[in-house]
Design a protein around this motif. Structure first.
Motif, mmCIF file in Angstrom:
data_model
loop_
_atom_site.group_PDB
_atom_site.id
_atom_site.type_symbol
_atom_site.label_atom_id
_atom_site.label_comp_id
_atom_site.label_asym_id
_atom_site.label_seq_id
_atom_site.Cartn_x
_atom_site.Cartn_y
_atom_site.Cartn_z
ATOM 1 N N GLN A 142 -16.215 14.479 -14.277
ATOM 2 C CA GLN A 142 -16.865 13.252 -13.810
ATOM 3 C C GLN A 142 -16.662 13.044 -12.309
ATOM 4 O O GLN A 142 -17.599 12.716 -11.585
ATOM 5 N N ILE A 164 -12.075 14.058 -17.021
ATOM 6 C CA ILE A 164 -12.100 13.270 -15.791
ATOM 7 C C ILE A 164 -12.450 14.124 -14.581
ATOM 8 O O ILE A 164 -13.177 13.688 -13.702
ATOM 9 N N ASN A 165 -11.959 15.360 -14.516
ATOM 10 C CA ASN A 165 -12.276 16.232 -13.384
ATOM 11 C C ASN A 165 -13.774 16.483 -13.270
ATOM 12 O O ASN A 165 -14.317 16.542 -12.174
#
Length: 97
Positions: free
Chosen positions: A5, A2-3
């Motif tokens: 993205q 997620i980081n």
């Protein structure tokens, strides 16, 4: 990851904005604009503090992941938020344990 993205979603428009600003006033012009008022000094001081805090996370994180922290330190000093954003975008994806 997620980081990665989120960093990419931030990096792309920030790169466009930075490119536009540099085309208008140049690299030094971006800094020069802020030197004439206390508000500009506050913004630059805030940026230095924030990036210092980010580096206090990034350096041990890079070492933990067997990445040389120096390219990211130099990128952060010379290019501001681009250093940490590029660090996150280029991070190797790890599988959760």
């Amino acid at each position: 990851m997620i980081n990665k993205q989120i960093a990419l979603i931030i990096l792309v428009p920030f790169t466009l904005l930075s490119g536009y600003a540099m085309a208008q006033v140049g690299y030094l012009g971006i800094l020069d604009y802020n030197r004439y008022s206390p508000a500009g000094w506050q913004v630059l001081t805030d940026l230095v503090i924030a990036l210092g805090l980010v580096l206090s996370w990034l350096i041990p994180e890079a070492k933990k992941n067997n990445r040389n922290p120096w390219p990211w330190i130099l990128a952060t000093i010379l290019m501001g938020s681009f250093g940490p954003l590029l660090y996150l975008v280029t991070a190797q994806q790890t599988t959760p344990e």
